[in-house]
Motif scaffolding. Structure first.
Motif, PDB file in Angstrom:
ATOM      1  N   TRP A   1     -17.052   9.194 -35.637  1.00 57.70           N
ATOM      2  CA  TRP A   1     -16.138   9.218 -36.787  1.00 57.70           C
ATOM      3  C   TRP A   1     -16.690  10.130 -37.881  1.00 57.70           C
ATOM      4  O   TRP A   1     -15.957  10.917 -38.473  1.00 57.70           O
ATOM      5  CB  TRP A   1     -15.939   7.802 -37.328  1.00 57.70           C
ATOM      6  N   THR A   2     -17.997  10.035 -38.136  1.00 58.79           N
ATOM      7  CA  THR A   2     -18.618  10.865 -39.165  1.00 58.79           C
ATOM      8  C   THR A   2     -18.517  12.338 -38.797  1.00 58.79           C
ATOM      9  O   THR A   2     -18.222  13.188 -39.656  1.00 58.79           O
ATOM     10  CB  THR A   2     -20.095  10.471 -39.351  1.00 58.79           C
TER      11      THR A   2
ATOM     12  N   LYS B   1     -16.254  13.740 -36.880  1.00 57.21           N
ATOM     13  CA  LYS B   1     -14.850  14.170 -36.973  1.00 57.21           C
ATOM     14  C   LYS B   1     -14.461  14.450 -38.415  1.00 57.21           C
ATOM     15  O   LYS B   1     -13.749  15.414 -38.686  1.00 57.21           O
ATOM     16  CB  LYS B   1     -13.920  13.098 -36.394  1.00 57.21           C
ATOM     17  N   THR B   2     -14.918  13.609 -39.354  1.00 60.87           N
ATOM     18  CA  THR B   2     -14.570  13.828 -40.758  1.00 60.87           C
ATOM     19  C   THR B   2     -15.217  15.088 -41.307  1.00 60.87           C
ATOM     20  O   THR B   2     -14.702  15.703 -42.232  1.00 60.87           O
ATOM     21  CB  THR B   2     -14.963  12.618 -41.628  1.00 60.87           C
ATOM     22  N   ALA B   3     -16.359  15.475 -40.722  1.00 61.19           N
ATOM     23  CA  ALA B   3     -17.041  16.694 -41.158  1.00 61.19           C
ATOM     24  C   ALA B   3     -16.641  17.902 -40.317  1.00 61.19           C
ATOM     25  O   ALA B   3     -17.237  18.966 -40.457  1.00 61.19           O
ATOM     26  CB  ALA B   3     -18.546  16.491 -41.109  1.00 61.19           C
ATOM     27  N   ASN B   4     -15.649  17.738 -39.438  1.00 60.36           N
ATOM     28  CA  ASN B   4     -15.138  18.794 -38.571  1.00 60.36           C
ATOM     29  C   ASN B   4     -16.195  19.361 -37.616  1.00 60.36           C
ATOM     30  O   ASN B   4     -16.261  20.569 -37.398  1.00 60.36           O
ATOM     31  CB  ASN B   4     -14.515  19.926 -39.402  1.00 60.36           C
TER      32      ASN B   4
ATOM     33  N   LYS C   1     -17.804  16.534 -31.015  1.00 63.19           N
ATOM     34  CA  LYS C   1     -18.322  15.249 -30.561  1.00 63.19           C
ATOM     35  C   LYS C   1     -19.637  15.415 -29.793  1.00 63.19           C
ATOM     36  O   LYS C   1     -20.499  14.537 -29.819  1.00 63.19           O
ATOM     37  CB  LYS C   1     -17.272  14.592 -29.679  1.00 63.19           C
TER      38      LYS C   1
END
Length: 94
Positions: free
Chosen positions: A53-54, A56-59, A62
């Motif tokens: 999740w972290t 993904k929020t920072a683009n 994975k």
């Protein structure tokens, strides 16, 4: 009361694990830590989900998290070796 028992059990396993790593040859310890980190990546679902999740929020991709888990044993191994050979390192630095 349960937390105290849980902490004692965890600290026992950590001490046992570190002593085990000190007694086996270095190349075997590195290999063992790599396998252990891959197992942890799949067992620690909650931490993995937070990491994904972290990222993904920072683009970020994975796959970076999986690479981090692969590098983690190297960091731990270096820390253990520095801790084990701390007196020798002091001689080099001073």
């Amino acid at each position: 009361m349960k937390k105290r028992i849980k902490r004692k059990i965890i600290s026992f396993f950590i001490k046992f694990f570190i002593n085990f790593l000190y007694k086996i040859p270095l190349f075997l310890a590195k290999h063992f830590l790599k396998i252990f980190s891959i197992i942890l990546y799949f067992l620690l679902r909650r931490i993995r989900k937070i990491g994904i999740w972290t990222l993904k929020t920072a683009n970020f991709k994975k796959g970076i998290l999986k690479e981090y888990f692969k590098k983690l044993p190297e960091f731990c191994f270096d820390f253990l070796m520095v801790h084990k050979n701390g007196d020798k390192i002091k001689d080099f630095v001073l």
